[in-house]
Enzyme design. Structure first.
Site, short mmCIF file in Angstrom:
data_model
loop_
_atom_site.label_atom_id
_atom_site.label_comp_id
_atom_site.label_asym_id
_atom_site.label_seq_id
_atom_site.Cartn_x
_atom_site.Cartn_y
_atom_site.Cartn_z
N ASP A 83 0.86 -1.19 0.00
CA ASP A 83 0.00 0.00 0.00
C ASP A 83 0.90 1.25 0.00
O ASP A 83 1.81 1.35 0.83
CB ASP A 83 -0.87 -0.06 1.28
CG ASP A 83 -2.03 0.92 1.26
OD1 ASP A 83 -2.39 1.41 0.18
OD2 ASP A 83 -2.58 1.17 2.35
N ASP A 105 2.72 5.13 -5.48
CA ASP A 105 1.98 6.38 -5.31
C ASP A 105 2.88 7.55 -5.67
O ASP A 105 3.53 8.15 -4.83
CB ASP A 105 1.46 6.51 -3.87
CG ASP A 105 0.70 7.82 -3.66
OD1 ASP A 105 0.57 8.59 -4.64
OD2 ASP A 105 0.23 8.06 -2.54
N GLU A 142 -1.63 6.11 -8.75
CA GLU A 142 -2.59 7.08 -8.20
C GLU A 142 -2.48 8.39 -8.96
O GLU A 142 -1.38 8.89 -9.21
CB GLU A 142 -2.32 7.33 -6.72
CG GLU A 142 -3.25 8.41 -6.14
CD GLU A 142 -3.20 8.53 -4.61
OE1 GLU A 142 -3.03 7.50 -3.94
OE2 GLU A 142 -3.31 9.67 -4.11
N HIS A 189 -7.75 9.47 4.20
CA HIS A 189 -7.31 8.38 5.07
C HIS A 189 -7.68 8.70 6.52
O HIS A 189 -7.89 9.85 6.87
CB HIS A 189 -5.80 8.19 4.95
CG HIS A 189 -5.37 7.70 3.60
ND1 HIS A 189 -4.52 8.40 2.79
CD2 HIS A 189 -5.70 6.58 2.92
CE1 HIS A 189 -4.33 7.71 1.66
NE2 HIS A 189 -5.04 6.61 1.72
N GLY A 190 -7.75 7.66 7.34
CA GLY A 190 -7.98 7.87 8.77
C GLY A 190 -9.45 7.85 9.14
O GLY A 190 -10.33 7.60 8.31
N SER A 225 -11.67 4.16 2.34
CA SER A 225 -13.09 3.81 2.18
C SER A 225 -13.66 3.01 3.34
O SER A 225 -14.53 2.17 3.16
CB SER A 225 -13.31 3.10 0.85
OG SER A 225 -13.14 4.05 -0.19
N SER A 226 -13.17 3.30 4.54
CA SER A 226 -13.86 2.77 5.72
C SER A 226 -15.18 3.51 5.86
O SER A 226 -15.29 4.67 5.47
CB SER A 226 -13.01 2.98 6.97
OG SER A 226 -12.03 1.96 7.08
N ASP A 268 -9.21 0.13 6.33
CA ASP A 268 -8.30 -0.08 7.46
C ASP A 268 -8.95 0.41 8.75
O ASP A 268 -9.08 -0.33 9.73
CB ASP A 268 -6.97 0.66 7.19
CG ASP A 268 -5.90 0.32 8.23
OD1 ASP A 268 -6.15 -0.53 9.10
OD2 ASP A 268 -4.82 0.92 8.17
N THR A 269 -9.42 1.67 8.74
CA THR A 269 -9.95 2.27 9.97
C THR A 269 -11.04 1.43 10.64
O THR A 269 -11.05 1.27 11.86
CB THR A 269 -10.49 3.68 9.65
OG1 THR A 269 -9.39 4.50 9.25
CG2 THR A 269 -11.16 4.31 10.86
ZN LIG Z 1 -4.55 4.95 0.60
#
Ligand SMILES: [Zn+2]
Length: 336
Positions: A83, A105, A142, A189-190, A225-226, A268-269
């Protein structure tokens, strides 16, 4: 079964019209949670490790844990993906370690913070594609810049600051030959993605649909995309946590994306929240306990539940046995 090419898994997903969750891992319990969810739902899986995960766990631990997963779950096609690779050397070392897919990326410079130029992005991504494809390894690129920062990676700006330009995306794919493309449509993110339920103003699904129309053959990737569900936030706060109210990407928007070319969805989150909530609950309810298994077991189970739910929602459930995985040598020949 050996680790498989992400290109093959995403090609099959495109044929079947479903998406595949890509779940981040740092340790054994997270890998076990994903594999148990995959067995229960009969899903192909993408397991991904960031640079932060690689430095936390060390590559050799990660690779051997992944090899244990493919030995113990021979019926499940498993992709091991890097990632947010920040440069050619990072991607190269991942390929050498046995990752079957890498993300270059190049939307950010090598520091993982400064937005780069289109020319730089094309140059480094093209270089990674040549190196990776010679080994049968998949490449995700990306274009545009995602919002937020995670594991020290990210421009730290709003998800709307550098949206993907559809014409530039077409040019980028043509010049680099990437297999999959991460696009910026307002996600971050996050945990703190949106301050209220996202609307068409904050989450640009129309932009995604436009990109898919111009690039119907390219596998699109939704990062950040959490869904950050309230029930997972509530468990943490109920047992002494201090999360501020926050909103993620609603599952129905992801499902709309899947109808429009999204084949890989990074989550992930949600898993972090599930694990932390389960551990907090054990600590709060039984403070006399001190065996790590007493809280790691419920944590692993909580993550497994979230992953299995997403596998069903993304449509990958039931598809693990649809195809015979190709070896990376065969995939490398096809790229030629
Ligand atoms: Zn990412």
């Amino acid at each position: 079964m050996a680790l498989v090419s992400m290109r093959q898994v995403l090609d099959e997903a495109a044929k079947g019209g479903y998406g595949v969750g890509a779940f981040n891992v740092n340790n054994m319990e997270q890998i076990q949670a994903i594999m148990e969810a995959a067995r229960e739902t009969k899903s192909p899986v993408i397991i991904q490790a960031s640079r932060g995960a690689r430095s936390y766990a060390q590559d050799r631990y990660l690779v051997h844990l992944m090899q244990a997963a493919v030995e113990l779950y021979p019926e499940i096609p498993v992709v091991m993906h890097l990632d947010h690779g920040n440069g050619v050397a990072t991607c190269k070392s991942a390929v050498e370690q046995g990752f079957t897919s890498v993300m270059m990326d190049g939307s950010l410079m090598e520091d993982g913070k400064t937005p780069s130029s289109f020319e730089y992005n094309v140059k480094v991504t093209r270089e990674v594609v040549e190196m990776a494809h010679a080994n049968g390894v998949t490449v995700e690129g990306e274009i545009g810049t995602l919002g937020g920062i995670e594991d020290g990676h990210g421009a730290g700006v709003s998800g709307l600051a550098h949206l993907t330009d559809p014409d530039q995306a077409v040019e980028f794919v043509k010049l680099t030959g990437v297999d999959a493309l991460a696009i910026a449509i307002g996600t971050s993110h996050g945990a703190y993605k949106f301050t209220s339920k996202p609307t068409g103003e904050t989450l640009k699904m129309d932009r995604l649909i436009e990109i898919h129309k111009k690039l119907p053959g390219v596998h699109l990737v939704m990062h950040g995309s959490s869904s950050v569900p309230k029930d997972l936030q509530d468990v943490i706060n109920q047992y002494g946590g201090k999360l501020r109210p926050t909103w993620g990407v609603p599952v129905e928007e992801i499902q709309l994306g899947i109808k429009n070319g999204v084949r890989k969805i990074n989550v992930d989150t949600d898993n972090r929240l599930a694990i932390t909530g389960a551990i907090r609950k054990v600590f709060a309810e039984t403070p006399e306990k001190f065996d790590p298994r007493d809280y790691m077991k419920p944590a692993r189970e909580a993550m497994k539940k979230v992953v299995a739910l997403r596998m069903n929602q993304f449509g990958q459930a039931g598809h693990a046995g649809d195809y015979q995985p190709l070896t990376l040598e065969e995939v490398a020949k096809r790229y030629k």
